[in-house]
Write an enzyme that holds these catalytic residues in place. Structure first.
Site, short mmCIF file in Angstrom:
data_model
loop_
_atom_site.label_atom_id
_atom_site.label_comp_id
_atom_site.label_asym_id
_atom_site.label_seq_id
_atom_site.Cartn_x
_atom_site.Cartn_y
_atom_site.Cartn_z
N ARG A 92 -0.73 -8.80 13.23
CA ARG A 92 -1.32 -7.83 12.29
C ARG A 92 -2.02 -8.56 11.13
O ARG A 92 -3.10 -8.16 10.70
CB ARG A 92 -0.23 -6.89 11.75
CG ARG A 92 0.25 -5.90 12.82
CD ARG A 92 1.61 -5.30 12.52
NE ARG A 92 1.69 -4.68 11.21
CZ ARG A 92 2.83 -4.42 10.57
NH1 ARG A 92 4.00 -4.75 11.13
NH2 ARG A 92 2.81 -3.85 9.40
N ARG A 150 11.51 -5.27 5.50
CA ARG A 150 11.28 -3.86 5.12
C ARG A 150 12.16 -2.94 5.98
O ARG A 150 12.35 -3.15 7.16
CB ARG A 150 9.82 -3.46 5.34
CG ARG A 150 9.65 -1.93 5.18
CD ARG A 150 8.25 -1.45 5.34
NE ARG A 150 7.53 -2.09 6.41
CZ ARG A 150 6.21 -2.20 6.43
NH1 ARG A 150 5.50 -1.68 5.46
NH2 ARG A 150 5.61 -2.81 7.43
N ARG A 152 10.83 -0.75 11.28
CA ARG A 152 9.71 -0.37 12.15
C ARG A 152 9.63 -1.31 13.34
O ARG A 152 9.90 -2.50 13.20
CB ARG A 152 8.40 -0.43 11.34
CG ARG A 152 8.00 0.90 10.77
CD ARG A 152 6.89 0.82 9.76
NE ARG A 152 5.70 0.08 10.17
CZ ARG A 152 4.62 -0.07 9.40
NH1 ARG A 152 4.58 0.48 8.19
NH2 ARG A 152 3.59 -0.75 9.82
N ARG A 180 -9.97 0.17 8.30
CA ARG A 180 -9.38 -1.08 8.79
C ARG A 180 -10.45 -2.10 9.15
O ARG A 180 -10.15 -3.24 9.44
CB ARG A 180 -8.66 -0.80 10.10
CG ARG A 180 -7.20 -0.43 10.12
CD ARG A 180 -6.42 -1.02 9.06
NE ARG A 180 -5.16 -1.51 9.48
CZ ARG A 180 -4.00 -0.89 9.25
NH1 ARG A 180 -3.95 0.27 8.63
NH2 ARG A 180 -2.89 -1.44 9.62
N LYS A 219 0.83 -1.21 0.00
CA LYS A 219 0.00 0.00 0.00
C LYS A 219 0.86 1.27 0.00
O LYS A 219 0.68 2.17 -0.82
CB LYS A 219 -0.93 0.03 1.24
CG LYS A 219 -1.83 -1.17 1.36
CD LYS A 219 -2.74 -1.09 2.59
CE LYS A 219 -2.04 -1.08 3.92
NZ LYS A 219 -1.33 -2.32 4.26
P1 AP5 Z 1 4.82 -1.54 1.94
O1 AP5 Z 1 4.48 -0.77 0.73
O2 AP5 Z 1 5.52 -0.83 3.04
O3 AP5 Z 1 3.52 -2.32 2.48
P2 AP5 Z 1 2.22 -1.78 3.22
O4 AP5 Z 1 1.05 -2.44 2.57
O5 AP5 Z 1 2.23 -0.30 3.29
O6 AP5 Z 1 2.43 -2.45 4.64
P3 AP5 Z 1 2.30 -1.85 6.12
O7 AP5 Z 1 3.03 -2.81 7.01
O8 AP5 Z 1 2.72 -0.42 6.15
O9 AP5 Z 1 0.77 -1.97 6.35
P4 AP5 Z 1 0.04 -1.94 7.69
O10 AP5 Z 1 -1.35 -1.79 7.23
O11 AP5 Z 1 0.28 -3.10 8.56
O12 AP5 Z 1 0.69 -0.72 8.49
P5 AP5 Z 1 0.19 0.74 8.82
O13 AP5 Z 1 1.35 1.62 8.82
O14 AP5 Z 1 -0.99 1.10 8.00
O15 AP5 Z 1 5.70 -2.79 1.47
C1 AP5 Z 1 6.16 -3.76 2.41
C2 AP5 Z 1 7.49 -4.36 1.94
O16 AP5 Z 1 7.26 -5.09 0.73
C3 AP5 Z 1 8.57 -3.31 1.59
O17 AP5 Z 1 9.82 -3.80 1.97
C4 AP5 Z 1 8.47 -3.16 0.06
O18 AP5 Z 1 9.71 -2.79 -0.51
C5 AP5 Z 1 8.04 -4.56 -0.35
N1 AP5 Z 1 7.18 -4.57 -1.54
C6 AP5 Z 1 6.19 -3.68 -1.85
N2 AP5 Z 1 5.60 -4.01 -3.01
C7 AP5 Z 1 6.23 -5.14 -3.44
C8 AP5 Z 1 6.06 -5.99 -4.59
N3 AP5 Z 1 5.13 -5.75 -5.52
N4 AP5 Z 1 6.86 -7.08 -4.69
C9 AP5 Z 1 7.81 -7.35 -3.75
N5 AP5 Z 1 8.02 -6.59 -2.65
C10 AP5 Z 1 7.23 -5.50 -2.50
O19 AP5 Z 1 -0.35 0.56 10.31
C11 AP5 Z 1 0.55 0.29 11.38
C12 AP5 Z 1 -0.22 0.21 12.68
O20 AP5 Z 1 -0.85 1.48 12.96
C13 AP5 Z 1 -1.38 -0.79 12.72
O21 AP5 Z 1 -0.94 -2.10 13.04
C14 AP5 Z 1 -2.27 -0.19 13.82
O22 AP5 Z 1 -1.74 -0.44 15.08
C15 AP5 Z 1 -2.14 1.30 13.55
N6 AP5 Z 1 -3.14 1.80 12.59
C16 AP5 Z 1 -2.90 2.34 11.35
N7 AP5 Z 1 -4.05 2.68 10.75
C17 AP5 Z 1 -5.04 2.34 11.61
C18 AP5 Z 1 -6.46 2.42 11.54
N8 AP5 Z 1 -7.09 2.91 10.46
N9 AP5 Z 1 -7.18 1.97 12.61
C19 AP5 Z 1 -6.56 1.47 13.70
N10 AP5 Z 1 -5.22 1.36 13.84
C20 AP5 Z 1 -4.47 1.80 12.79
MG MG Z 2 2.42 1.11 4.85
#
Ligand code: AP5
Ligand code: MG
Length: 212
Positions: free
Chosen positions: A170, A124, A159, A87, A15
């Site tokens: 997660r 990552r 992270r 979410r 994402k």
């Molecule tokens: P990346 O692009 O970083 O993946 P991502 O989908 O953004 O993954 P996240 O871990 O950031 O998602 P998340 O939803 O768990 O975290 P968030 O920050 O929202 O890519 C990942 C890796 O893969 C990288 O190394 C990249 O290089 C590689 N990659 C990418 N594309 C690729 C491809 N096509 N092929 C191969 N490799 C690839 O949330 C974190 C925390 O915040 C949550 O756990 C929760 O505690 C809180 N939070 C956030 N939003 C909310 C909400 N709305 N409600 C409640 N709590 C929330």
């Molecule tokens: Mg992300």
């Protein structure tokens, strides 16, 4: 104005990677994860409240995240990419009722086998200065410890919630919450799916087709 885009996808589905690229197409990227991490880095009251929750990989409560989102976007002026929000079904309903209302919206589901994601996420690394996303196995920085994009030295970090155990939690939460959200957008005819297991550039090109 282009539609607002909602990216739905598991941790590690890409994402953040794709949203950062979509900015080139005139969208504004808003990530609730990034907003929450920035509150933690500032040591704000909110940051202190959510720090433990995020370290465990649990979800922050819906009202807190919704308030943070509303304080940080103006959906009348520019088309947003919502990354990490909603979410769960309650957040999807709140997003529509309190922010997007009848505005044109497209939800894009990054579909991928969850089994491949733990490896992606534990490898990552992210630049703390500009947010550039790397992967130690598939996309390392050209020079170790130097950000390709902003040139900062020593800012590429892991992270705290990217450990094997926390990622497993997660992913479980994602698996438990995704279906009602997909049904919500599908019933409005506003859902498309993209195979997120493809190479980064292929996913980006598929996204381009969907937007156009
Ligand atoms: P990346 O692009 O970083 O993946 P991502 O989908 O953004 O993954 P996240 O871990 O950031 O998602 P998340 O939803 O768990 O975290 P968030 O920050 O929202 O890519 C990942 C890796 O893969 C990288 O190394 C990249 O290089 C590689 N990659 C990418 N594309 C690729 C491809 N096509 N092929 C191969 N490799 C690839 O949330 C974190 C925390 O915040 C949550 O756990 C929760 O505690 C809180 N939070 C956030 N939003 C909310 C909400 N709305 N409600 C409640 N709590 C929330
Ligand atoms: Mg992300």
């Amino acid at each position: 104005m282009k539609p607002h885009l909602i990216i739905l996808g598991a941790p590690g589905s890409g994402k953040g990677t794709q949203a950062a690229k979509l900015v080139e197409k005139g969208f504004k990227h808003i990530s609730t994860g990034d907003l929450l991490r920035s509150e933690i880095a500032k040591g704000s009251e909110l940051g202190q409240k959510v720090s433990g929750i995020i370290s465990r990989g649990d979800l922050v409560d819906d009202n807190t995240v919704m308030a943070l989102l509303k304080a940080n976007c103006d959906v009348d002026k520019v088309s947003y990419i919502f990354d990490g929000f909603p979410r769960n079904i309650a957040q999807a309903e709140m997003l529509e009722a309190e922010l997007l209302q009848k505005k044109k919206t497209l939800a894009v589901y990054f579909k991928i086998d969850l089994g491949v994601l733990i490896n992606r996420v534990v490898n990552r690394r992210t630049c703390g200065s500009c947010g550039e996303i790397y992967n130690l196995t598939t996309k390392p920085p050209r020079v170790a410890d130097v950000c390709d994009r902003c040139g900062s030295v020593g800012t590429i970090k892991q992270r705290k919630d990217d450990t094997q155990e926390v990622v497993a939690n997660r992913l479980k939460i994602f698996a438990d919450t995704v279906e009602p959200m997909l049904a919500f957008y599908r019933s409005k005819g506003a859902l498309v799916e993209i195979d997120a297991s493809m190479q980064e550039k292929v996913v980006f090109s598929e996204l381009g087709k969907v937007i156009n």
